[in-house]
Scaffold this motif. Structure first.
Motif, PDB file in Angstrom:
ATOM      1  N   SER A 135       0.699  -1.035  -0.429  1.00 24.18           N
ATOM      2  CA  SER A 135      -0.027  -0.457   0.229  1.00 24.18           C
ATOM      3  C   SER A 135       0.558   1.055   0.171  1.00 24.18           C
ATOM      4  CB  SER A 135      -0.669   0.315   1.309  1.00 24.18           C
ATOM      5  OG  SER A 135      -1.542  -0.799   1.219  1.00 24.18           O
ATOM      6  N   ASP A 136       2.252   0.988   0.837  1.00 22.47           N
ATOM      7  CA  ASP A 136       3.355   2.463   0.797  1.00 22.47           C
ATOM      8  C   ASP A 136       4.126   2.668  -0.642  1.00 22.47           C
ATOM      9  OD1 ASP A 136       2.620   3.173   3.738  1.00 22.47           O
ATOM     10  OD2 ASP A 136       4.036   1.282   4.059  1.00 22.47           O
ATOM     11  N   GLU A 137       3.633   2.013  -1.187  1.00 16.51           N
ATOM     12  CA  GLU A 137       4.694   1.818  -2.547  1.00 16.51           C
ATOM     13  C   GLU A 137       2.937   2.222  -3.365  1.00 16.51           C
ATOM     14  OE1 GLU A 137       5.414  -2.639  -3.154  1.00 16.51           O
ATOM     15  OE2 GLU A 137       7.058  -2.192  -2.361  1.00 16.51           O
ATOM     16  N   ARG A 138       2.261   1.406  -3.246  1.00 10.63           N
ATOM     17  CA  ARG A 138       1.409   2.117  -3.914  1.00 10.63           C
ATOM     18  C   ARG A 138       0.342   3.420  -3.985  1.00 10.63           C
ATOM     19  NH1 ARG A 138       2.538  -1.826  -8.071  1.00 10.63           N
ATOM     20  NH2 ARG A 138       0.129  -1.293  -8.792  1.00 10.63           N
ATOM     21  N   MET A 139       0.714   3.607  -2.735  1.00  9.62           N
ATOM     22  CA  MET A 139       0.012   5.223  -2.488  1.00  9.62           C
ATOM     23  C   MET A 139       1.312   6.596  -2.881  1.00  9.62           C
ATOM     24  SD  MET A 139      -2.432   7.078  -1.452  1.00  9.62           S
ATOM     25  CE  MET A 139      -2.908   6.100   0.662  1.00  9.62           C
ATOM     26  N   ALA A 140       2.347   6.054  -2.901  1.00  8.29           N
ATOM     27  CA  ALA A 140       3.119   6.696  -3.441  1.00  8.29           C
ATOM     28  C   ALA A 140       3.520   6.934  -5.542  1.00  8.29           C
ATOM     29  CB  ALA A 140       4.738   6.317  -3.417  1.00  8.29           C
ATOM     30  N   MET A 141       3.223   5.980  -5.655  1.00  6.67           N
ATOM     31  CA  MET A 141       3.255   5.472  -7.548  1.00  6.67           C
ATOM     32  C   MET A 141       1.346   6.669  -7.972  1.00  6.67           C
ATOM     33  SD  MET A 141       2.823   2.508 -10.098  1.00  6.67           S
ATOM     34  CE  MET A 141       4.506   1.493  -8.701  1.00  6.67           C
ATOM     35  N   HIS A 142       0.487   6.043  -7.139  1.00  5.56           N
ATOM     36  CA  HIS A 142      -0.600   6.619  -7.612  1.00  5.56           C
ATOM     37  C   HIS A 142      -1.005   8.369  -6.975  1.00  5.56           C
ATOM     38  CE1 HIS A 142      -1.057   2.974  -8.956  1.00  5.56           C
ATOM     39  NE2 HIS A 142      -2.322   2.025  -7.201  1.00  5.56           N
ATOM     40  N   THR A 143      -0.386   8.573  -6.403  1.00  7.63           N
ATOM     41  CA  THR A 143      -0.205  10.280  -6.297  1.00  7.63           C
ATOM     42  C   THR A 143       0.298  10.472  -7.314  1.00  7.63           C
ATOM     43  OG1 THR A 143      -0.787  10.195  -3.116  1.00  7.63           O
ATOM     44  CG2 THR A 143       0.644  12.468  -4.280  1.00  7.63           C
ATOM     45  N   ALA A 144       1.251   9.946  -7.561  1.00  7.10           N
ATOM     46  CA  ALA A 144       1.860  10.823  -8.933  1.00  7.10           C
ATOM     47  C   ALA A 144       1.172  10.930 -10.020  1.00  7.10           C
ATOM     48  CB  ALA A 144       3.313  10.282  -8.893  1.00  7.10           C
ATOM     49  N   THR A 145       0.612   9.385 -10.245  1.00  2.00           N
ATOM     50  CA  THR A 145       0.243   8.991 -11.318  1.00  2.00           C
ATOM     51  C   THR A 145      -1.581  10.386 -11.264  1.00  2.00           C
ATOM     52  OG1 THR A 145       0.187   6.871 -11.222  1.00  2.00           O
ATOM     53  CG2 THR A 145      -2.089   7.496 -12.709  1.00  2.00           C
ATOM     54  N   VAL A 146      -1.794  10.576 -10.195  1.00  2.00           N
ATOM     55  CA  VAL A 146      -3.243  11.383 -10.679  1.00  2.00           C
ATOM     56  C   VAL A 146      -2.529  13.296  -9.973  1.00  2.00           C
ATOM     57  CG1 VAL A 146      -4.737   9.992  -9.732  1.00  2.00           C
ATOM     58  CG2 VAL A 146      -3.218  11.945  -8.100  1.00  2.00           C
ATOM     59  N   ALA A 147      -1.558  13.651 -10.140  1.00  2.00           N
ATOM     60  CA  ALA A 147      -0.584  14.902  -9.596  1.00  2.00           C
ATOM     61  C   ALA A 147      -1.153  16.202 -10.557  1.00  2.00           C
ATOM     62  CB  ALA A 147       0.716  14.667  -9.109  1.00  2.00           C
ATOM     63  N   GLU A 148      -1.189  15.263 -12.236  1.00  2.00           N
ATOM     64  CA  GLU A 148      -1.539  16.852 -12.924  1.00  2.00           C
ATOM     65  C   GLU A 148      -2.906  15.931 -13.937  1.00  2.00           C
ATOM     66  OE1 GLU A 148       0.811  18.525 -13.453  1.00  2.00           O
ATOM     67  OE2 GLU A 148       2.059  17.232 -12.116  1.00  2.00           O
ATOM     68  N   CYS A 149      -3.604  15.809 -13.396  1.00  2.00           N
ATOM     69  CA  CYS A 149      -4.953  15.952 -13.503  1.00  2.00           C
ATOM     70  C   CYS A 149      -5.781  17.464 -12.638  1.00  2.00           C
ATOM     71  CB  CYS A 149      -6.069  14.599 -12.781  1.00  2.00           C
ATOM     72  SG  CYS A 149      -5.121  12.527 -13.549  1.00  2.00           S
ATOM     73  N   ARG A 150      -6.440  17.370 -14.211  1.00  4.63           N
ATOM     74  CA  ARG A 150      -7.288  18.742 -14.096  1.00  4.63           C
ATOM     75  C   ARG A 150      -8.821  18.452 -14.127  1.00  4.63           C
ATOM     76  NH1 ARG A 150      -3.238  19.573 -11.360  1.00  4.63           N
ATOM     77  NH2 ARG A 150      -2.017  20.533 -10.990  1.00  4.63           N
ATOM     78  N   THR A 151      -8.844  17.652 -14.764  1.00  4.99           N
ATOM     79  CA  THR A 151     -10.864  17.414 -15.662  1.00  4.99           C
ATOM     80  C   THR A 151     -10.591  15.581 -15.410  1.00  4.99           C
ATOM     81  OG1 THR A 151      -9.189  16.504 -18.069  1.00  4.99           O
ATOM     82  CG2 THR A 151      -9.465  18.849 -17.982  1.00  4.99           C
ATOM     83  N   LEU A 152     -11.999  15.731 -15.553  1.00  3.80           N
ATOM     84  CA  LEU A 152     -12.718  14.192 -15.034  1.00  3.80           C
ATOM     85  C   LEU A 152     -11.854  13.381 -15.933  1.00  3.80           C
ATOM     86  CD1 LEU A 152     -16.894  14.671 -15.125  1.00  3.80           C
ATOM     87  CD2 LEU A 152     -14.941  13.869 -12.666  1.00  3.80           C
ATOM     88  N   GLU A 153     -12.230  13.715 -17.014  1.00  7.98           N
ATOM     89  CA  GLU A 153     -11.240  12.872 -18.729  1.00  7.98           C
ATOM     90  C   GLU A 153     -10.358  12.077 -18.251  1.00  7.98           C
ATOM     91  OE1 GLU A 153     -13.202  16.279 -21.161  1.00  7.98           O
ATOM     92  OE2 GLU A 153     -12.916  16.108 -18.612  1.00  7.98           O
ATOM     93  N   GLU A 154      -8.903  13.469 -17.673  1.00  8.02           N
ATOM     94  CA  GLU A 154      -7.467  13.000 -17.338  1.00  8.02           C
ATOM     95  C   GLU A 154      -7.778  12.278 -16.117  1.00  8.02           C
ATOM     96  OE1 GLU A 154      -5.465  16.476 -18.907  1.00  8.02           O
ATOM     97  OE2 GLU A 154      -5.836  16.866 -17.168  1.00  8.02           O
ATOM     98  N   LEU A 155      -8.491  12.285 -15.036  1.00  8.07           N
ATOM     99  CA  LEU A 155      -9.033  10.766 -14.060  1.00  8.07           C
ATOM    100  C   LEU A 155      -9.575   9.850 -14.288  1.00  8.07           C
ATOM    101  CD1 LEU A 155      -9.022  11.602 -10.956  1.00  8.07           C
ATOM    102  CD2 LEU A 155     -10.629  12.356 -10.817  1.00  8.07           C
ATOM    103  N   ALA A 156     -10.649  10.225 -15.315  1.00  8.62           N
ATOM    104  CA  ALA A 156     -10.715   8.713 -15.879  1.00  8.62           C
ATOM    105  C   ALA A 156      -9.707   7.841 -16.405  1.00  8.62           C
ATOM    106  CB  ALA A 156     -12.368   8.309 -16.474  1.00  8.62           C
ATOM    107  N   ALA A 157      -9.128   8.350 -17.428  1.00 11.18           N
ATOM    108  CA  ALA A 157      -7.569   7.547 -17.262  1.00 11.18           C
ATOM    109  C   ALA A 157      -6.676   7.347 -16.259  1.00 11.18           C
ATOM    110  CB  ALA A 157      -6.493   8.461 -18.917  1.00 11.18           C
ATOM    111  N   ALA A 158      -6.744   8.194 -15.296  1.00 12.02           N
ATOM    112  CA  ALA A 158      -5.610   7.510 -14.457  1.00 12.02           C
ATOM    113  C   ALA A 158      -6.230   6.873 -13.781  1.00 12.02           C
ATOM    114  CB  ALA A 158      -5.513   8.928 -13.377  1.00 12.02           C
TER     115      ALA A 158
END
Length: 208
Positions: free
Chosen positions: A60-83
């Motif tokens: 979980s710690d490893e995934r949280m660090a990875m996923h935080t980076a994945t969504v960091a640049e999301c600004r729209t629902l489309e980007e969030l859905a892709a993330a």
């Protein structure tokens, strides 16, 4: 040596849980995987279940660090859905879904595990709520479906997907759900438009 032994046991527990499941994750099996005496599991962790949760925590710690980076640049629902699609695939391929699924399934027969799982789900709830607040906060969509409620729905869906992957061997059904989300996201774009600050202030003054 003590730190090394703990690390080997955590890695072994994760491997056994992913590949053989909770039912076969015994002290003997994990110790054999780690190449140590099974008594060391009880010495370092107090039992098999605490060790399995330590393996989940590590993942979980490893995934949280990875996923935080994945969504960091999301600004729209489309980007969030892709993330969200990338997160699901990363978790599936990395074995995190198997870890969580096995422990959630085990909690059906062992109620004492439920509190431990709930504690570990809360940080993910907060992660989803904070991400949704950043993307849709202050919009009409947030008023219709508050980020907290959406985070609850996302968590419920994710836990369901975790268990459903057991039946969906070729991923076709779960992939179709994520594809549907990506199709729907652009249609909600109007609901996520934020009114200019000046317009909001003017409307507020006019209402006074």
């Amino acid at each position: 040596m003590s730190v090394e032994t703990r690390e080997r046991l955590i890695a072994a527990a994760g491997a056994v849980l992913r590949t053989q499941g909770y039912g076969r994750a015994s002290a003997r099996t994990i110790a054999k995987e780690a190449g140590v005496n099974s008594a060391l599991i009880f010495y370092h962790f107090g039992g098999v279940d605490p060790l399995l949760f330590a393996a989940l925590d590590r993942a979980s710690d490893e995934r949280m660090a990875m996923h935080t980076a994945t969504v960091a640049e999301c600004r729209t629902l489309e980007e969030l859905a892709a993330a969200a699609t990338r997160i699901y695939r990363d978790d599936l391929e990395g074995g995190h879904i198997a870890l969580l699924s096995e422990l959630v399934a085990a909690a059906v027969a062992k109620p004492e595990l439920r509190g431990e799982i709930k504690v570990r789900v809360e940080p993910w709830m907060a992660f989803m709520e904070e991400t949704l607040e950043r993307v849709i906060g202050g919009t009409a969509l947030a008023r219709l479906t508050p980020p907290r409620d959406l985070a609850n729905a996302a968590c419920t869906f994710y836990l369901g997907v975790n268990l459903f992957t057991v039946l969906d061997a070729d991923r076709s059904r779960t992939d179709s759900v994520f594809a549907m989300v990506r199709r729907l996201a652009p249609r909600a774009r109007l609901l996520t438009l934020r009114r200019p600050i000046r317009l909001r202030r003017a409307q507020h003054r006019a209402a006074q």
